[in-house]
Motif scaffolding. Sequence first.
Motif, PDB file in Angstrom:
ATOM      1  N   MET A   1     -71.694 -17.879  -1.370  1.00 29.43           N
ATOM      2  CA  MET A   1     -71.088 -18.796  -2.180  1.00 29.43           C
ATOM      3  C   MET A   1     -70.213 -19.901  -1.610  1.00 29.43           C
ATOM      4  N   ASN A   2     -70.544 -21.267  -2.018  1.00 31.50           N
ATOM      5  CA  ASN A   2     -70.075 -22.436  -1.543  1.00 31.50           C
ATOM      6  C   ASN A   2     -68.647 -22.570  -2.344  1.00 31.50           C
ATOM      7  N   ASP A   3     -67.653 -22.720  -1.845  1.00 30.56           N
ATOM      8  CA  ASP A   3     -66.374 -23.089  -2.574  1.00 30.56           C
ATOM      9  C   ASP A   3     -65.992 -24.405  -1.973  1.00 30.56           C
ATOM     10  N   PRO A   4     -66.164 -25.337  -2.652  1.00 35.17           N
ATOM     11  CA  PRO A   4     -65.527 -26.732  -2.297  1.00 35.17           C
ATOM     12  C   PRO A   4     -64.036 -27.028  -2.104  1.00 35.17           C
ATOM     13  N   THR A   5     -63.438 -25.956  -2.689  1.00 41.91           N
ATOM     14  CA  THR A   5     -61.968 -26.107  -2.431  1.00 41.91           C
ATOM     15  C   THR A   5     -61.397 -25.275  -1.451  1.00 41.91           C
ATOM     16  N   GLU A   6     -62.179 -24.583  -0.572  1.00 41.25           N
ATOM     17  CA  GLU A   6     -61.880 -23.544   0.367  1.00 41.25           C
ATOM     18  C   GLU A   6     -60.974 -24.331   1.451  1.00 41.25           C
ATOM     19  N   SER A   7     -61.650 -25.131   1.968  1.00 46.28           N
ATOM     20  CA  SER A   7     -60.657 -26.201   3.207  1.00 46.28           C
ATOM     21  C   SER A   7     -59.631 -26.604   2.889  1.00 46.28           C
ATOM     22  N   ILE A   8     -59.373 -27.069   1.475  1.00 44.59           N
ATOM     23  CA  ILE A   8     -58.050 -27.711   0.857  1.00 44.59           C
ATOM     24  C   ILE A   8     -57.232 -26.539   0.778  1.00 44.59           C
ATOM     25  N   ARG A   9     -57.477 -25.432  -0.165  1.00 46.84           N
ATOM     26  CA  ARG A   9     -56.768 -24.277  -0.197  1.00 46.84           C
ATOM     27  C   ARG A   9     -56.251 -23.709   1.108  1.00 46.84           C
ATOM     28  N   ARG A  10     -56.998 -23.641   2.122  1.00 42.41           N
ATOM     29  CA  ARG A  10     -56.626 -23.040   3.469  1.00 42.41           C
ATOM     30  C   ARG A  10     -55.432 -24.056   4.114  1.00 42.41           C
ATOM     31  N   ALA A  11     -55.747 -25.151   3.848  1.00 45.96           N
ATOM     32  CA  ALA A  11     -54.686 -26.092   4.453  1.00 45.96           C
ATOM     33  C   ALA A  11     -53.400 -25.870   3.671  1.00 45.96           C
ATOM     34  N   MET A  12     -53.388 -25.828   2.394  1.00 47.29           N
ATOM     35  CA  MET A  12     -52.218 -25.554   1.676  1.00 47.29           C
ATOM     36  C   MET A  12     -51.592 -24.162   1.967  1.00 47.29           C
ATOM     37  N   VAL A  13     -52.184 -23.072   2.225  1.00 40.80           N
ATOM     38  CA  VAL A  13     -51.910 -21.944   2.525  1.00 40.80           C
ATOM     39  C   VAL A  13     -51.047 -21.856   3.651  1.00 40.80           C
ATOM     40  N   ASN A  14     -51.829 -22.440   4.788  1.00 38.31           N
ATOM     41  CA  ASN A  14     -51.036 -22.869   6.293  1.00 38.31           C
ATOM     42  C   ASN A  14     -49.794 -23.531   6.087  1.00 38.31           C
ATOM     43  N   GLU A  15     -49.735 -24.599   5.247  1.00 36.25           N
ATOM     44  CA  GLU A  15     -48.519 -25.606   5.050  1.00 36.25           C
ATOM     45  C   GLU A  15     -47.498 -24.607   4.480  1.00 36.25           C
ATOM     46  N   ILE A  16     -47.854 -24.086   3.322  1.00 35.13           N
ATOM     47  CA  ILE A  16     -46.754 -23.193   2.515  1.00 35.13           C
ATOM     48  C   ILE A  16     -46.112 -22.032   3.431  1.00 35.13           C
ATOM     49  N   ASN A  17     -47.009 -21.437   4.052  1.00 36.61           N
ATOM     50  CA  ASN A  17     -46.795 -20.308   4.940  1.00 36.61           C
ATOM     51  C   ASN A  17     -46.222 -20.385   6.165  1.00 36.61           C
ATOM     52  N   ALA A  18     -46.250 -21.679   6.728  1.00 42.57           N
ATOM     53  CA  ALA A  18     -45.807 -21.998   8.061  1.00 42.57           C
ATOM     54  C   ALA A  18     -44.088 -21.740   8.453  1.00 42.57           C
ATOM     55  N   GLU A  19     -43.527 -22.271   7.276  1.00 41.16           N
ATOM     56  CA  GLU A  19     -41.999 -21.950   7.156  1.00 41.16           C
ATOM     57  C   GLU A  19     -41.812 -21.629   5.822  1.00 41.16           C
ATOM     58  N   PRO A  20     -42.077 -20.138   5.542  1.00 46.15           N
ATOM     59  CA  PRO A  20     -41.814 -19.827   4.217  1.00 46.15           C
ATOM     60  C   PRO A  20     -40.248 -19.975   3.604  1.00 46.15           C
TER      61      PRO A  20
END
Length: 81
Positions: A1-20
């Motif tokens: 399944m191709n999710d065109p939002t995956e890379s954007i969401r992964r970047a958001m997850v990394n940013e949000i959780n880098a310093e919770p």
Amino acid sequence: MNDPTESIRRAMVNEINAEPGSREFLEAKHGQVWDTTQLQQDFEVLGFMAPLIAARRRSDGIKGSLMFQASPRFYFGWSPE
């Protein structure tokens, strides 16, 4: 399944959780913040794809989205459709 939002969401997850953030930090940055129990009281969760949640606000039935951080688990950034 191709999710065109995956890379954007992964970047958001990394940013949000880098310093919770603490609840106070998130409130200062995003306004109202919910823990899991409060989220369940105020919203019906319709689905999620980290770090986003689709939800319906129980008080008026309006659909929208929230973001969440992993730990401590807080939900924030309510955005009605």
